[in-house]
Design an enzyme around this catalytic site. Sequence first.
Site: not given
Length: 400
Positions: A213, A188, A63, A116
């Site tokens: 993406k 972004d 983690r 977005y």
Amino acid sequence: MREKKTQQETSIGTKSVWAGEREYLVHGATQVPVVLSVAYGYEDMDEWYDVAIGKKPGHIYGRNTNPTVNALEDKIRILEGAEAATSFSTGMAAVSNTLYTFLVPGDRIVSIKDTYGGTNKLFTEFLPKLNIEVTLCETGNHKEIEAEILKGCKVLYLETPTNPTVKITDIARMTKAAKKVGALVIVDNTFATPINQNPLELGADIVLHSATKFLGGHADALGGVICGPKNLIDKVYHYREINGAAMDPMAAYLILRGMKTLKLRVTQQTESAMKIANFLQKQDWIEAVYYPGLESHPHHDIAKKQMKGYGGMLSFALRGGVDTVRSFLPRLQLANRAANLGAVETTYGPARTTSHVECTPEERSAMGIPEGLVRLSVGIEDVEDLISDLEQAFSYLSGK
């Protein structure tokens, strides 16, 4: 005799292949291994402690860190010219973890209306519940954004080009305003990728990617990454390691492998998108085409100034709205109709079922998103075939 170049001196296409990998190779392998171990053992208790508190390099628990994940972070960090990077399970985890790290009740954030859909929901639904003031400005109205920044804010959050209307914000200009009030600038960069735009060079503090993406490019792995100065990235890493949105090592491997062809893919997609945008502008069934490479785009001059290429994303509005979309999209043969982008295959999708499915029609309208808008993520197919596919779909509409 020509001097040997270091990896830092090579071009971005070469860095996409080589950067950040060598120290993670083992047993003579030429590819970074997928390390699936959750925990890492130590015989020496003092060494274990030193690694645990960050005094020595190493790994303790999945983690927190993982060798495969670290290799991916290093590659993206180098491509963006950053000091440090950290990763997340998804792109939205990157957005939310970063915002939650730096914002506390009473703070104010300034952003744009065209982010977005998931990001917009953070702004309109989740952050206000924490008593964080959110001001969303008209995208492209730089005077309005500057005025709101100068009223004071903790964070300026930009997305450029935007999803799905590919609007552009002047990063350098907005960063200059943000620095006057001591605001942190987060950008972004998912649509542009490091190939076409480097926000840190334009003054931003943190650059963010949905690695799902274009970075991964094959629609088979989820992930998010942020890059920036070590003192800032360390804060976000600490939030992420405690809150648990860690990237899976197999996903990291797939994205890492996909990034080796990043320059080739994005170059092809950018060239094809320009040709398709020009083709669409001439079609009777098209009401509007949104692509920053077009001189008709309202922010073309800004894009030309701050981008190296205009990217593989465009959108268009069909005459007749949703009803035309329903008839048009099923006719396309070289198309995935899906809620994804940046893949090697061309993908179409209405904003109402992809980027802004979380929003109501009224909310989409307020953001300037027509119900008949279709987002087009251009793949790496031969562009002539993609245009022929569009032609036959338009012919079908005209013959109905």
